[in-house]
Design an enzyme around this catalytic site. Structure first.
Site, PDB file in Angstrom:
ATOM      1  N   HIS A  39      36.005 -16.570 -29.264  1.00  0.00           N
ATOM      2  CA  HIS A  39      35.624 -18.078 -29.540  1.00  0.00           C
ATOM      3  C   HIS A  39      34.231 -18.203 -29.929  1.00  0.00           C
ATOM      4  CE1 HIS A  39      39.419 -20.232 -27.689  1.00  0.00           C
ATOM      5  NE2 HIS A  39      39.690 -19.018 -28.743  1.00  0.00           N
ATOM      6  N   GLU A  51      31.951 -20.060 -28.423  1.00  0.00           N
ATOM      7  CA  GLU A  51      31.167 -19.860 -27.271  1.00  0.00           C
ATOM      8  C   GLU A  51      30.819 -18.778 -26.656  1.00  0.00           C
ATOM      9  OE1 GLU A  51      33.743 -23.966 -27.222  1.00  0.00           O
ATOM     10  OE2 GLU A  51      33.869 -21.591 -27.982  1.00  0.00           O
ATOM     11  N   CYS A  89      37.718 -24.373 -24.787  1.00  0.00           N
ATOM     12  CA  CYS A  89      38.908 -24.060 -24.096  1.00  0.00           C
ATOM     13  C   CYS A  89      38.852 -23.411 -22.643  1.00  0.00           C
ATOM     14  CB  CYS A  89      39.841 -22.946 -24.899  1.00  0.00           C
ATOM     15  SG  CYS A  89      39.041 -21.403 -24.430  1.00  0.00           S
ATOM     16  N   CYS A 144      36.794 -20.427 -22.289  1.00  0.00           N
ATOM     17  CA  CYS A 144      35.203 -20.630 -22.352  1.00  0.00           C
ATOM     18  C   CYS A 144      34.594 -21.361 -21.516  1.00  0.00           C
ATOM     19  CB  CYS A 144      35.044 -21.019 -23.820  1.00  0.00           C
ATOM     20  SG  CYS A 144      35.386 -20.026 -25.104  1.00  0.00           S
TER      21      CYS A 144
END
Length: 155
Positions: free
Chosen positions: A87, A89, A115, A118
């Site tokens: 992801h 992040e 999410c 993260c």
């Protein structure tokens, strides 16, 4: 501010607008077929690191070989482990780590809400505030961030 030469008003973005536009620009590098996400870590109005969602370096990207999640019909926000991509992040945190940059006390600008995976990483990294552009179907992530005292704002 007024430009005295041609009397035209100069409209500058706020810091939030500026860094969110940066996150949107970073998202354009995404190689995910389902969602393009960008993240920018900022401290004292300085960019520390950026990240977008895509496969780990050296591995083939979904734009090249197709999306495993689409093929398996996995709904958004579920079964994160069944994906080639990191992801945005995560990539921003890893980028900072690679160059020895502490992100403790920084802000995260992200085009989408993190999410839960993260969120847990951002909590442990010491992120103090998250500014998002759009939501994401992960209530647990928001619960964890709230419990950790991390402010989440949507702009």
């Amino acid at each position: 501010m007024v430009n005295t030469k041609n009397k035209k008003a100069i409209i500058r973005p706020s810091w939030d607008e500026y860094f969110m536009e940066m996150a949107k620009l970073v998202a354009k590098r995404s190689t995910c077929l389902r969602r393009s996400v960008g993240a920018v870590l900022v401290k004292d109005k300085r960019i520390l690191a950026t990240g977008y969602n895509g496969a780990p370096r050296g591995l083939k990207h979904c734009i090249d070989i197709g999306c495993m999640r689409q093929k398996l019909r996995i709904p958004s926000g579920q079964r994160h482990e069944l994906c080639r991509a990191l992801h945005a992040e995560q990539n921003a945190l890893i980028q900072a780590s690679l160059y020895g940059i502490s992100v403790e006390g920084s802000l995260l600008y992200a085009t989408n809400q993190p999410c839960v995976i993260c969120a847990k990483m951002l909590i442990n990294a010491g992120i103090k505030e998250i500014i998002i552009g759009e939501g994401y179907p992960d209530k647990m992530a928001m619960d964890f961030l709230r419990q950790a005292g991390i402010r989440v704002r949507r702009i």
